[in-house]
Motif scaffolding. Structure first.
Motif, PDB file in Angstrom:
ATOM      1  N   LEU A   1      50.735  49.227  40.165  1.00  0.00           N
ATOM      2  CA  LEU A   1      50.059  48.079  40.754  1.00  0.00           C
ATOM      3  C   LEU A   1      50.886  46.821  40.536  1.00  0.00           C
ATOM      4  CD1 LEU A   1      47.355  47.413  42.149  1.00  0.00           C
ATOM      5  CD2 LEU A   1      46.410  46.988  39.890  1.00  0.00           C
ATOM      6  N   ALA A   2      51.053  46.013  41.590  1.00  0.00           N
ATOM      7  CA  ALA A   2      51.835  44.775  41.486  1.00  0.00           C
ATOM      8  C   ALA A   2      51.066  43.625  42.132  1.00  0.00           C
ATOM      9  CB  ALA A   2      53.189  44.949  42.157  1.00  0.00           C
ATOM     10  N   PHE A   3      51.131  42.450  41.517  1.00  0.00           N
ATOM     11  CA  PHE A   3      50.496  41.224  42.006  1.00  0.00           C
ATOM     12  C   PHE A   3      51.615  40.227  42.243  1.00  0.00           C
ATOM     13  CE2 PHE A   3      48.458  37.089  41.263  1.00  0.00           C
ATOM     14  CZ  PHE A   3      47.321  37.201  42.032  1.00  0.00           C
ATOM     15  N   ASN A   4      51.868  39.896  43.502  1.00  0.00           N
ATOM     16  CA  ASN A   4      52.981  39.012  43.873  1.00  0.00           C
ATOM     17  C   ASN A   4      54.304  39.511  43.287  1.00  0.00           C
ATOM     18  OD1 ASN A   4      51.207  37.435  45.291  1.00  0.00           O
ATOM     19  ND2 ASN A   4      50.958  35.948  43.665  1.00  0.00           N
ATOM     20  N   GLY A   5      54.463  40.834  43.281  1.00  0.00           N
ATOM     21  CA  GLY A   5      55.709  41.441  42.840  1.00  0.00           C
ATOM     22  C   GLY A   5      55.780  41.777  41.368  1.00  0.00           C
ATOM     23  N   ALA A   6      54.853  41.258  40.551  1.00  0.00           N
ATOM     24  CA  ALA A   6      54.867  41.533  39.112  1.00  0.00           C
ATOM     25  C   ALA A   6      53.905  42.681  38.792  1.00  0.00           C
ATOM     26  CB  ALA A   6      54.467  40.291  38.327  1.00  0.00           C
ATOM     27  N   ARG A   7      54.371  43.661  38.066  1.00  0.00           N
ATOM     28  CA  ARG A   7      53.508  44.786  37.686  1.00  0.00           C
ATOM     29  C   ARG A   7      52.451  44.304  36.701  1.00  0.00           C
ATOM     30  NH1 ARG A   7      58.652  48.010  37.640  1.00  0.00           N
ATOM     31  NH2 ARG A   7      58.630  48.940  39.695  1.00  0.00           N
ATOM     32  N   LEU A   8      51.244  44.883  36.836  1.00  0.00           N
ATOM     33  CA  LEU A   8      50.161  44.487  35.946  1.00  0.00           C
ATOM     34  C   LEU A   8      49.113  45.566  35.859  1.00  0.00           C
ATOM     35  CD1 LEU A   8      47.939  41.814  37.711  1.00  0.00           C
ATOM     36  CD2 LEU A   8      49.269  43.527  38.856  1.00  0.00           C
ATOM     37  N   SER A   9      48.218  45.436  34.887  1.00  0.00           N
ATOM     38  CA  SER A   9      47.122  46.386  34.682  1.00  0.00           C
ATOM     39  C   SER A   9      45.921  45.966  35.522  1.00  0.00           C
ATOM     40  CB  SER A   9      46.727  46.400  33.203  1.00  0.00           C
ATOM     41  OG  SER A   9      46.147  45.140  32.857  1.00  0.00           O
ATOM     42  N   ASP A  10      44.965  46.878  35.645  1.00  0.00           N
ATOM     43  CA  ASP A  10      43.712  46.551  36.332  1.00  0.00           C
ATOM     44  C   ASP A  10      43.009  45.382  35.641  1.00  0.00           C
ATOM     45  OD1 ASP A  10      41.962  49.239  37.991  1.00  0.00           O
ATOM     46  OD2 ASP A  10      44.066  48.701  38.109  1.00  0.00           O
ATOM     47  N   ASP A  11      43.009  45.381  34.313  1.00  0.00           N
ATOM     48  CA  ASP A  11      42.334  44.304  33.578  1.00  0.00           C
ATOM     49  C   ASP A  11      42.955  42.944  33.874  1.00  0.00           C
ATOM     50  OD1 ASP A  11      40.456  45.959  32.390  1.00  0.00           O
ATOM     51  OD2 ASP A  11      41.684  46.284  30.596  1.00  0.00           O
ATOM     52  N   LEU A  12      44.279  42.876  33.903  1.00  0.00           N
ATOM     53  CA  LEU A  12      44.941  41.606  34.192  1.00  0.00           C
ATOM     54  C   LEU A  12      44.711  41.195  35.646  1.00  0.00           C
ATOM     55  CD1 LEU A  12      46.557  39.343  33.014  1.00  0.00           C
ATOM     56  CD2 LEU A  12      48.645  40.641  33.462  1.00  0.00           C
ATOM     57  N   LEU A  13      44.716  42.155  36.568  1.00  0.00           N
ATOM     58  CA  LEU A  13      44.410  41.844  37.966  1.00  0.00           C
ATOM     59  C   LEU A  13      43.005  41.255  38.068  1.00  0.00           C
ATOM     60  CD1 LEU A  13      44.934  41.864  41.013  1.00  0.00           C
ATOM     61  CD2 LEU A  13      44.093  44.224  41.038  1.00  0.00           C
ATOM     62  N   ARG A  14      42.057  41.850  37.402  1.00  0.00           N
ATOM     63  CA  ARG A  14      40.675  41.346  37.426  1.00  0.00           C
ATOM     64  C   ARG A  14      40.631  39.902  36.907  1.00  0.00           C
ATOM     65  NH1 ARG A  14      38.372  45.738  35.993  1.00  0.00           N
ATOM     66  NH2 ARG A  14      38.905  45.562  33.796  1.00  0.00           N
ATOM     67  N   GLN A  15      41.371  39.605  35.846  1.00  0.00           N
ATOM     68  CA  GLN A  15      41.410  38.243  35.308  1.00  0.00           C
ATOM     69  C   GLN A  15      42.032  37.272  36.308  1.00  0.00           C
ATOM     70  OE1 GLN A  15      43.216  38.162  31.387  1.00  0.00           O
ATOM     71  NE2 GLN A  15      42.199  40.085  30.849  1.00  0.00           N
TER      72      GLN A  15
END
Length: 99
Positions: A19-33
């Motif tokens: 999973l990536a947010f604006n190109g940075a990989r992250l966890s579901d928890d961090l995405l939710r935050q």
């Protein structure tokens, strides 16, 4: 609100199987935050969920996170397979015009 096509967008996709947010990989928890923080900003940035190469269960989790953070409306959220190209313009709601 202006249509998503006219606003700042954050893009969530699968990149190299993660999973990536604006190109940075992250966890579901961090995405939710991140999504909860975005929902408190004004104007709220748009969210593009690029479903290219994304398993259905992951799509469902991301949309659930977006819904929990304030909803997924045409002004705030777009879900489609981009094929890693630019997102298409947001479609107007029924009735043909934006509020």
């Amino acid at each position: 609100m202006r249509p998503l096509a006219m606003r700042h967008k954050n893009v969530v996709r699968i990149s190299d199987g993660e999973l990536a947010f604006n190109g940075a990989r992250l966890s579901d928890d961090l995405l939710r935050q991140y999504l909860q923080a975005d929902a408190r900003t004004s104007p709220r940035p748009g969210l593009v969920i690029d479903t290219t190469d994304m398993p259905c269960a992951v799509k469902m989790r991301i949309v659930a996170h977006a819904e929990a953070a304030g909803g997924c409306t045409p002004e705030t959220c777009s879900v489609f397979a981009m094929g890693h190209g630019p997102p298409p313009p947001a479609l107007p709601p029924p009735g043909g015009k934006w509020p």
